[in-house]
Design a protein around this motif. Sequence first.
Motif, PDB file in Angstrom:
ATOM      1  N   ALA A  40     190.013  47.735  79.097  1.00 48.49           N
ATOM      2  CA  ALA A  40     191.062  46.774  78.863  1.00 48.49           C
ATOM      3  C   ALA A  40     192.353  47.290  79.115  1.00 48.49           C
ATOM      4  O   ALA A  40     193.433  46.924  79.675  1.00 48.49           O
ATOM      5  N   ILE A  41     192.280  48.710  78.883  1.00 44.82           N
ATOM      6  CA  ILE A  41     193.425  49.512  78.934  1.00 44.82           C
ATOM      7  C   ILE A  41     194.165  49.650  80.605  1.00 44.82           C
ATOM      8  O   ILE A  41     195.092  49.421  81.210  1.00 44.82           O
ATOM      9  N   ASN A  42     192.886  49.904  81.365  1.00 49.11           N
ATOM     10  CA  ASN A  42     192.829  50.120  82.800  1.00 49.11           C
ATOM     11  C   ASN A  42     193.615  48.848  83.188  1.00 49.11           C
ATOM     12  O   ASN A  42     194.442  48.908  84.157  1.00 49.11           O
ATOM     13  N   ALA A  65     182.825  49.393  86.904  1.00 49.86           N
ATOM     14  CA  ALA A  65     182.453  48.028  86.206  1.00 49.86           C
ATOM     15  C   ALA A  65     183.833  47.377  85.982  1.00 49.86           C
ATOM     16  O   ALA A  65     184.144  46.355  86.119  1.00 49.86           O
ATOM     17  N   GLY A  66     184.521  48.184  85.009  1.00 48.30           N
ATOM     18  CA  GLY A  66     185.743  47.626  84.486  1.00 48.30           C
ATOM     19  C   GLY A  66     186.866  47.523  85.480  1.00 48.30           C
ATOM     20  O   GLY A  66     187.541  46.593  85.360  1.00 48.30           O
ATOM     21  N   SER A  67     186.848  48.531  86.636  1.00 43.45           N
ATOM     22  CA  SER A  67     187.951  47.906  87.571  1.00 43.45           C
ATOM     23  C   SER A  67     187.525  46.865  88.421  1.00 43.45           C
ATOM     24  O   SER A  67     188.489  46.155  88.686  1.00 43.45           O
ATOM     25  N   ALA A  72     179.996  51.704  81.594  1.00 45.03           N
ATOM     26  CA  ALA A  72     180.085  50.474  82.507  1.00 45.03           C
ATOM     27  C   ALA A  72     180.112  49.203  81.900  1.00 45.03           C
ATOM     28  O   ALA A  72     180.555  48.466  82.100  1.00 45.03           O
ATOM     29  N   VAL A  73     179.109  49.103  80.712  1.00 44.90           N
ATOM     30  CA  VAL A  73     178.873  47.823  79.974  1.00 44.90           C
ATOM     31  C   VAL A  73     180.118  47.546  79.237  1.00 44.90           C
ATOM     32  O   VAL A  73     180.679  46.739  79.043  1.00 44.90           O
ATOM     33  N   GLY A  74     180.611  48.663  78.663  1.00 40.68           N
ATOM     34  CA  GLY A  74     181.763  48.340  77.777  1.00 40.68           C
ATOM     35  C   GLY A  74     183.131  48.136  78.497  1.00 40.68           C
ATOM     36  O   GLY A  74     183.691  47.387  78.351  1.00 40.68           O
ATOM     37  N   SER A  75     183.216  49.006  79.785  1.00 41.68           N
ATOM     38  CA  SER A  75     184.398  48.746  80.605  1.00 41.68           C
ATOM     39  C   SER A  75     184.391  47.198  81.382  1.00 41.68           C
ATOM     40  O   SER A  75     185.686  46.684  81.455  1.00 41.68           O
ATOM     41  N   LEU A  76     183.371  46.834  81.600  1.00 45.34           N
ATOM     42  CA  LEU A  76     183.035  45.471  82.317  1.00 45.34           C
ATOM     43  C   LEU A  76     183.705  44.379  81.357  1.00 45.34           C
ATOM     44  O   LEU A  76     184.324  43.661  81.814  1.00 45.34           O
ATOM     45  N   ILE A  77     183.362  44.476  79.944  1.00 44.19           N
ATOM     46  CA  ILE A  77     183.601  43.556  79.093  1.00 44.19           C
ATOM     47  C   ILE A  77     185.302  43.850  78.768  1.00 44.19           C
ATOM     48  O   ILE A  77     186.162  42.781  78.744  1.00 44.19           O
ATOM     49  N   GLY A  78     185.825  45.134  78.635  1.00 50.30           N
ATOM     50  CA  GLY A  78     186.879  45.445  78.457  1.00 50.30           C
ATOM     51  C   GLY A  78     187.942  44.876  79.549  1.00 50.30           C
ATOM     52  O   GLY A  78     189.071  44.415  79.224  1.00 50.30           O
ATOM     53  N   GLY A  79     187.592  45.072  80.870  1.00 49.96           N
ATOM     54  CA  GLY A  79     188.109  44.816  81.963  1.00 49.96           C
ATOM     55  C   GLY A  79     188.690  43.195  82.021  1.00 49.96           C
ATOM     56  O   GLY A  79     189.672  42.685  82.140  1.00 49.96           O
TER      57      GLY A  79
END
Length: 259
Positions: A18-20, A54-56, A220-227
Motif C-alpha cells: 500500500a505504501i509503495n 507482486a505489490g509493484s 508477495a500475497v500481502g503486497s499484492l493486496i496492499g498495492g
Amino acid sequence: MPVSEIVVILLAGLGAGAINAVVGSGTLITFPTLVAFGYPPVVATMSNAIGLVAGSVSGTWGYRRELRGQWHRLRWQLPASFVGALGGAWLLLHLPEKVFASVVPVLLIGALILVVAQPKIQAWAKRRSEAAGKAANQIGRGRMALVTIGTLLVGIYGGYFTAAQGILLIGVMGALLPETMQRMNAAKNLLSLVVNVVAAVAFTIFRFDDISWQAAGLIAVGSLIGGTVGARYGRRLSPAALRGAIVVLGLIGLWRLLV
C-alpha cells in the motif's frame, strides 16, 4: 515458521504494498521486519525484493491511467532502470556479505531521513510542477539526459537496496519534469517495478537456495493486496501516520542490525 511470524510478515507485506503504491519506501516495513525475525541482511533483501514484485504490479496497474502521455519519456527511463537494476543486483551478488552488512545501516539511515523529509521533497516537486504548469509537456535533450542518468543511478541503488527508491525517483523527476505529482507517482511505480523484477530474477537465478521462499511468498500475497488497496484508497490515508510507522519499524530494524 510460527503463526505469529506468518501473520506479522503478511501484514508487513500488505502495508509495504500500500505504501509503495502511494508514497514509496514500503521496503522500510518489510526489510526491518525480516531482520527483526533473525533473517540475515542479504537474505532479507533478496526475499523482500522478490516478494514486493507482486505489490509493484498491482500498484502500477492501479495507476495505469496516469501513465498516459508519458511514454515519450519512459522509453528512455525504462531501459535506464533496467540497466541500473542489473548493476545494483550484480553488486549485491558479488560483493562480500560483510560489505552489505556494513553498508546497509548507512543506507537504512539515509532512507529513513528521506522518509522524514518526504513531505518537503513532494512539496518542492509540486511547486516546480505547478510553476511549469503552463509549459509544454516536452523537455529538451539536456534535461532528458539528466532524467535518464538520475533514473539509472536510482536503479543501481534499488537493485542493491530497494528502500526509498520511490522517494529518490520522485525527487529526480520533481526537479526536472513539468509533471503533476500523481503522474510522477505513476511513473515511479512502473520504474520501481522494473527494478524489482530485474533484481528478483537475478537473485532467483544466482542465489535460489539463499532466498527464504516462505517469507517472499508471504510478502508477495500481502503486497499484492496492499498495492491494490493503496492505489484505490491510499490517498485517503494519513501520510504522517504512514511515515511514523515506517520510521519506527526502520529504527527497530536498524537496532537489530547493529546489535
